[in-house]
Design an enzyme around this catalytic site. Sequence first.
Site, PDB file in Angstrom:
ATOM      1  N   ASP A  84       0.842  -1.201   0.000  1.00 43.65           N
ATOM      2  CA  ASP A  84       0.000   0.000   0.000  1.00 43.65           C
ATOM      3  C   ASP A  84       0.880   1.255   0.000  1.00 43.65           C
ATOM      4  O   ASP A  84       1.772   1.378   0.832  1.00 43.65           O
ATOM      5  CB  ASP A  84      -0.885  -0.047   1.269  1.00 43.65           C
ATOM      6  CG  ASP A  84      -1.958   1.021   1.281  1.00 43.65           C
ATOM      7  OD1 ASP A  84      -2.431   1.405   0.195  1.00 43.65           O
ATOM      8  OD2 ASP A  84      -2.342   1.445   2.394  1.00 43.65           O
ATOM      9  N   HIS A  85       0.658   2.160  -0.934  1.00 45.62           N
ATOM     10  CA  HIS A  85       1.421   3.413  -1.043  1.00 45.62           C
ATOM     11  C   HIS A  85       2.925   3.167  -1.066  1.00 45.62           C
ATOM     12  O   HIS A  85       3.688   3.729  -0.264  1.00 45.62           O
ATOM     13  CB  HIS A  85       1.067   4.380   0.096  1.00 45.62           C
ATOM     14  CG  HIS A  85      -0.306   4.927  -0.025  1.00 45.62           C
ATOM     15  ND1 HIS A  85      -0.658   5.897  -0.936  1.00 45.62           N
ATOM     16  CD2 HIS A  85      -1.450   4.593   0.620  1.00 45.62           C
ATOM     17  CE1 HIS A  85      -1.949   6.153  -0.836  1.00 45.62           C
ATOM     18  NE2 HIS A  85      -2.460   5.367   0.088  1.00 45.62           N
ATOM     19  N   ASP A 105       3.124   4.544  -5.472  1.00 47.27           N
ATOM     20  CA  ASP A 105       2.507   5.857  -5.275  1.00 47.27           C
ATOM     21  C   ASP A 105       3.482   6.944  -5.715  1.00 47.27           C
ATOM     22  O   ASP A 105       4.302   7.423  -4.932  1.00 47.27           O
ATOM     23  CB  ASP A 105       2.120   6.033  -3.800  1.00 47.27           C
ATOM     24  CG  ASP A 105       1.442   7.377  -3.549  1.00 47.27           C
ATOM     25  OD1 ASP A 105       1.362   8.188  -4.493  1.00 47.27           O
ATOM     26  OD2 ASP A 105       1.002   7.614  -2.407  1.00 47.27           O
ATOM     27  N   GLU A 135      -0.964   5.775  -8.722  1.00 48.82           N
ATOM     28  CA  GLU A 135      -1.779   6.863  -8.146  1.00 48.82           C
ATOM     29  C   GLU A 135      -1.532   8.196  -8.833  1.00 48.82           C
ATOM     30  O   GLU A 135      -0.418   8.557  -9.166  1.00 48.82           O
ATOM     31  CB  GLU A 135      -1.481   6.997  -6.636  1.00 48.82           C
ATOM     32  CG  GLU A 135      -2.265   8.152  -6.003  1.00 48.82           C
ATOM     33  CD  GLU A 135      -2.242   8.152  -4.473  1.00 48.82           C
ATOM     34  OE1 GLU A 135      -2.136   7.068  -3.872  1.00 48.82           O
ATOM     35  OE2 GLU A 135      -2.349   9.244  -3.895  1.00 48.82           O
ATOM     36  N   HIS A 177      -7.217  10.153   4.001  1.00 49.61           N
ATOM     37  CA  HIS A 177      -6.968   9.070   4.955  1.00 49.61           C
ATOM     38  C   HIS A 177      -7.356   9.514   6.360  1.00 49.61           C
ATOM     39  O   HIS A 177      -7.293  10.692   6.683  1.00 49.61           O
ATOM     40  CB  HIS A 177      -5.475   8.704   4.964  1.00 49.61           C
ATOM     41  CG  HIS A 177      -5.013   8.016   3.720  1.00 49.61           C
ATOM     42  ND1 HIS A 177      -4.012   8.501   2.931  1.00 49.61           N
ATOM     43  CD2 HIS A 177      -5.431   6.874   3.137  1.00 49.61           C
ATOM     44  CE1 HIS A 177      -3.808   7.674   1.905  1.00 49.61           C
ATOM     45  NE2 HIS A 177      -4.669   6.676   2.008  1.00 49.61           N
ATOM     46  N   GLY A 178      -7.719   8.571   7.173  1.00 51.44           N
ATOM     47  CA  GLY A 178      -8.053   8.871   8.569  1.00 51.44           C
ATOM     48  C   GLY A 178      -9.489   9.336   8.706  1.00 51.44           C
ATOM     49  O   GLY A 178     -10.293   9.196   7.783  1.00 51.44           O
ATOM     50  N   HIS A 207      -9.249   5.288  -1.907  1.00 44.99           N
ATOM     51  CA  HIS A 207      -8.523   5.238  -0.632  1.00 44.99           C
ATOM     52  C   HIS A 207      -9.339   5.980   0.423  1.00 44.99           C
ATOM     53  O   HIS A 207     -10.321   6.638   0.118  1.00 44.99           O
ATOM     54  CB  HIS A 207      -7.145   5.900  -0.805  1.00 44.99           C
ATOM     55  CG  HIS A 207      -6.155   5.012  -1.493  1.00 44.99           C
ATOM     56  ND1 HIS A 207      -5.093   4.444  -0.850  1.00 44.99           N
ATOM     57  CD2 HIS A 207      -6.089   4.575  -2.777  1.00 44.99           C
ATOM     58  CE1 HIS A 207      -4.405   3.705  -1.701  1.00 44.99           C
ATOM     59  NE2 HIS A 207      -4.986   3.768  -2.887  1.00 44.99           N
ATOM     60  N   GLY A 208      -8.899   5.862   1.675  1.00 43.83           N
ATOM     61  CA  GLY A 208      -9.585   6.603   2.742  1.00 43.83           C
ATOM     62  C   GLY A 208     -11.008   6.139   2.960  1.00 43.83           C
ATOM     63  O   GLY A 208     -11.914   6.946   3.179  1.00 43.83           O
ATOM     64  N   GLY A 209     -11.227   4.820   2.920  1.00 44.52           N
ATOM     65  CA  GLY A 209     -12.587   4.266   3.043  1.00 44.52           C
ATOM     66  C   GLY A 209     -13.242   4.505   4.401  1.00 44.52           C
ATOM     67  O   GLY A 209     -14.465   4.458   4.520  1.00 44.52           O
TER      68      GLY A 209
END
Length: 287
Positions: A84-85, A105, A135, A177-178, A207-209
């Site tokens: 991831d990233h 990324d 990305e 994110h977060g 992203h950032g679900g």
Amino acid sequence: MLVSATEMLQKAVAGHYAVGAFNINNLEWTKSILATAQELESPVILGVSEGAGKYMTGFTTVTAMVKAMVDAMGITVPVALHLDHGTYDGCYKCIKAGFSSIMFDGSHYPIEENVEKTKELVKIAHAMGLSIEAEVGAIGGEEDGVVGMGECADPAECKRIADLGIDFLAAGIGNIHGKYPANWQGLSFETLAAIKAQTGDMPLVLHGGTGIPADQIKKAIDLGVAKINVNTECQLYFADATRKYIEEGKDQQGKGYDPRKLLAPGAEGIKTIVKEKIELFGSVGKA
Ligand code: 13P
């Protein structure tokens, strides 16, 4: 056996659902996510950030643990082990360590550099049988110390990167994110539709679900999102359940301090949220 994420995500685009990509941090996380995906007969992607990889003593350890757990738990649903990233160097390390999928990324590089590095990594990833995510347009919030601005990606740049032969594309559409701040504007569906118009059937990644309302998740899936990343929400569920156990004094009753007991409520918490997400994303029974 670990699989690349290409086939599961192409099926998701065609079937109008999304596959959850859940970040792992340790054995409990991995076990909870694998058990839930198996119970729901859903494909699943295990995301590993470079920080989490380091925490687990390196990507080779992660691959060995995940492969052994898939075998030992009798997991039959498709599982992709995905960086991831990833940085440029991190991608090479994961290819070597036996991951089945990577994300490069390059969103913080000028577009020409992102294109050049992505192109090179596509070649090597595919030669080794891995899928690759790229990305465009940094995702806001904080991920392993990298802070982005929550921008919306340029659809023309998305097309340039998509045309390099990548397998799925993460593009900023106002997601971060977060936890989302109270004044968050929501996802930009206008941007998402414009990206979709440029990239066709390319599976898109959200992203950032964590904390995105269900109606926005469903609309994003309708517009071509096929992979949704969730990390913070699993952490919150784990922390809440663990805090409750300790606040109720259960760690001091009998052998409640035994780590297998102490970590059990948190592990159950992860299962609860992963189940909720897999159901929301629509991948139940799609294994
Ligand atoms: P959240 O932590 O906001 O769920 O985001 C996860 C993510 O996008 C990992 O790449």
